[in-house]
Enzyme design. Structure first.
Site, short mmCIF file in Angstrom:
data_model
loop_
_atom_site.label_atom_id
_atom_site.label_comp_id
_atom_site.label_asym_id
_atom_site.label_seq_id
_atom_site.Cartn_x
_atom_site.Cartn_y
_atom_site.Cartn_z
N LYS A 52 29.39 30.95 30.78
CA LYS A 52 29.54 31.39 32.15
C LYS A 52 29.51 32.94 32.52
O LYS A 52 29.42 33.19 33.65
CB LYS A 52 30.84 30.61 32.74
CG LYS A 52 31.04 29.09 32.38
CD LYS A 52 32.25 28.61 33.07
CE LYS A 52 32.78 27.36 32.59
NZ LYS A 52 34.03 27.10 32.68
N GLY A 53 30.17 33.46 31.40
CA GLY A 53 30.62 34.89 31.87
C GLY A 53 29.91 36.05 32.44
O GLY A 53 30.17 36.78 33.21
N ASP A 113 31.16 40.89 21.48
CA ASP A 113 32.34 40.86 20.70
C ASP A 113 32.32 40.88 19.11
O ASP A 113 31.52 41.70 18.49
CB ASP A 113 33.36 40.11 21.27
CG ASP A 113 35.04 40.23 20.77
OD1 ASP A 113 35.14 41.33 20.62
OD2 ASP A 113 35.50 39.12 20.55
N ARG A 175 37.81 35.19 36.71
CA ARG A 175 36.63 35.41 36.79
C ARG A 175 36.22 36.39 38.12
O ARG A 175 35.32 36.94 37.92
CB ARG A 175 35.65 34.31 36.66
CG ARG A 175 35.88 33.79 35.24
CD ARG A 175 34.73 32.54 35.19
NE ARG A 175 34.85 31.86 33.89
CZ ARG A 175 34.32 32.06 32.79
NH1 ARG A 175 33.86 33.08 32.42
NH2 ARG A 175 34.58 31.03 31.90
#
Ligand code: IMP
Ligand code: MG
Length: 190
Positions: A52-53, A113, A175
């Site tokens: 979703k990010g 990351d 978010r």
């Protein structure tokens, strides 16, 4: 939703420290869009947003890009909850082969990351035979990398800090914040 019905516990007193303002983000997004326009001028790409990010980043990026791009999504999850990586990557939806076969594809990520999620996504997309495949990430934290994956386009490179906002979450929260913040999840011990 009443706070006592939340399924996982959020930090009792989270501390959010601003890292990048909406204005700074908009400026970087415009720069990235200009780079992409230049690199794909004669070859309009398919942008594949990693849900979703990346949803907010993709929405802003696509409005800043002049090239007539197409949009696809894939749904990835690597973190079960909180700030610790589960190490597992689940791909629960991805573009149809016809949407990307023979086309230049740019994977749009929120943050690179450990690199586990992105490398799994790249492996998956490569099997659908795009003509080229690159990575555009809003954030890059190279110090945490455990697999060799690099961003072709990166908005901000940084170290430390778990970050939230502008699409990025902590346990599905934050978010919608328009800026990007460092989250101090240990603040409940103060
Ligand atoms: P990786 O597989 O370790 O590279 O993790 C990538 C995914 O982990 C991202 O798409 C995010 O959903 C999540 N993630 C990693 N770091 C952060 C962070 O600082 N804030 C919020 N989500 C993060
Ligand atoms: Mg996440």
């Amino acid at each position: 939703m009443p706070s006592n019905s939340h399924p996982v516990s959020l930090p009792a007193r989270p501390v959010l420290t601003p890292l990048w303002t909406p204005e700074q983000i908009a400026k970087r997004v415009a720069d990235l869009a200009a780079e992409i326009d230049q690199d794909y001028v004669s070859n309009p790409p398919v942008l594949v947003g990693a849900l979703k990010g990346a949803f907010i980043f993709l929405a802003d990026l696509v409005r800043a890009i002049q090239t007539p791009v197409e949009i696809e999504f894939m749904r990835l999850s690597s973190y079960d909850a909180g700030t610790a990586s589960s190490g597992r990557v689940r791909i629960s939806s991805s573009p149809e082969r016809e949407a990307i076969e023979g086309r230049p594809v740019i994977l749009i990520e929120d943050i690179l990351d450990t690199g586990l999620t992105t490398s799994a996504a790249l492996r998956h997309l490569r099997r659908k035979r795009p003509s080229s495949l690159t990575v555009c990430t809003l954030l890059d934290r190279p110090e945490r990398r455990v697999v060799d994956v690099k961003a072709d386009y990166a908005g901000f490179t940084f170290s430390g800090h778990f970050v939230v906002g502008y699409g990025l979450d902590y346990d599905q929260q934050y978010r919608g914040l328009p800026g990007i913040y460092a989250l101090d999840a240990g603040a409940q011990h103060q």
